[in-house]
Scaffold this active site. Structure first.
Site, PDB file in Angstrom:
ATOM      1  CE  LYS A 126      -1.555   2.955   3.408  1.00  0.00           C
ATOM      2  NZ  LYS A 126      -1.818   2.865   4.265  1.00  0.00           N
ATOM      3  CG  ASP A 144      -6.838   4.174   2.769  1.00  0.00           C
ATOM      4  OD1 ASP A 144      -8.202   4.014   2.236  1.00  0.00           O
ATOM      5  OD2 ASP A 144      -6.419   5.250   3.462  1.00  0.00           O
TER       6      ASP A 144
END
Ligand code: SF4
Length: 218
Positions: A126, A144
């Site tokens: 991420k 997220d």
């Protein structure tokens, strides 16, 4: 298989949410000419709010001016600057290790390559996607907690694993809009479709949202 109808539906959601948040962008503060500062802010933001990170980074960057300065430091010297954040000891260790890796293996420059980024301590998939998108303008939908939640509530995915959500969203949305989608969904998730009590009455996609009015907790 992703159908045209599903893609149209996803684009509709993105259009509406982007229209509500035309200024959606990264909320971490850093020198836009310096990908290293972005990397530091992103590492610090794990399990911490952007507001909390933005409070500590000005002093941190004043003390450690560049990646070389972080590489020369011991983690104990970094800790006092970030101790208001969760997991600050681990984060200090990660930052020093990340700086040493960038200096030793990438000539002191944060690489604009996702695979190489993921080799840097503290940088997971991420974080790498966030860095690629914001520092290098490389299309990516970093997933997220907000992006994942919004995608599930809107029925765009059933996946829980962020990497799988990312793959599904990237099939649904045109590549030219991936970065926009990342920011728009985060802003929507922080301001309207919040985790505990989504404000469905103020939401731009109530008409088509499969979860409208449902009190959802994930
Ligand atoms: S209608 Fe409610 S649950 Fe659906 S996206 Fe909007 S705020 Fe979230």
């Amino acid at each position: 298989v992703t159908t045209k109808k599903q893609q149209k539906n996803a684009v509709y959601f993105l259009d509406q949410i982007s229209h509500r948040f035309p200024d959606a962008k990264i909320e971490l503060k850093y020198d836009e000419k310096d990908p290293w500062q972005l990397l530091v802010a992103v590492v610090l933001s794990a399990q911490s709010t952007d507001v909390g990170v933005n409070k500590v980074t000005p002093r941190l960057f004043a003390r450690f001016k560049n990646v070389q300065a972080f590489a020369k430091a011991e983690s104990g010297q970094v800790e006092p600057f970030i101790q208001s954040l969760g997991f600050f000891r681990n984060k200090a260790k990660s930052l020093v290790a990340a700086a040493r890796k960038v200096v030793a293996d990438f000539q002191g420059a944060v690489p604009g390559d996702r695979e190489k980024l993921e080799q840097i301590p503290g940088v997971g998939p991420k974080s790498a996607a966030v860095i690629m998108a914001n520092a290098f303008g490389e299309p990516a939908i970093a997933v997220d907690t907000h992006v994942g939640r919004i995608a599930r509530r809107l029925g765009l995915t059933k996946q829980k694993d962020p990497s799988k959500v990312e793959i599904e969203l990237e099939k649904l949305l045109p590549k030219a809009r991936w970065i926009e989608a990342h920011h728009a969904f985060i802003w929507h998730g922080r301001r309207i479709c919040v985790a505990r009590k989504p404000c469905c009455t103020q939401c731009p996609v109530t008409e088509r949202c499969p979860r409208v009015g449902v009190t959802v907790f994930a």
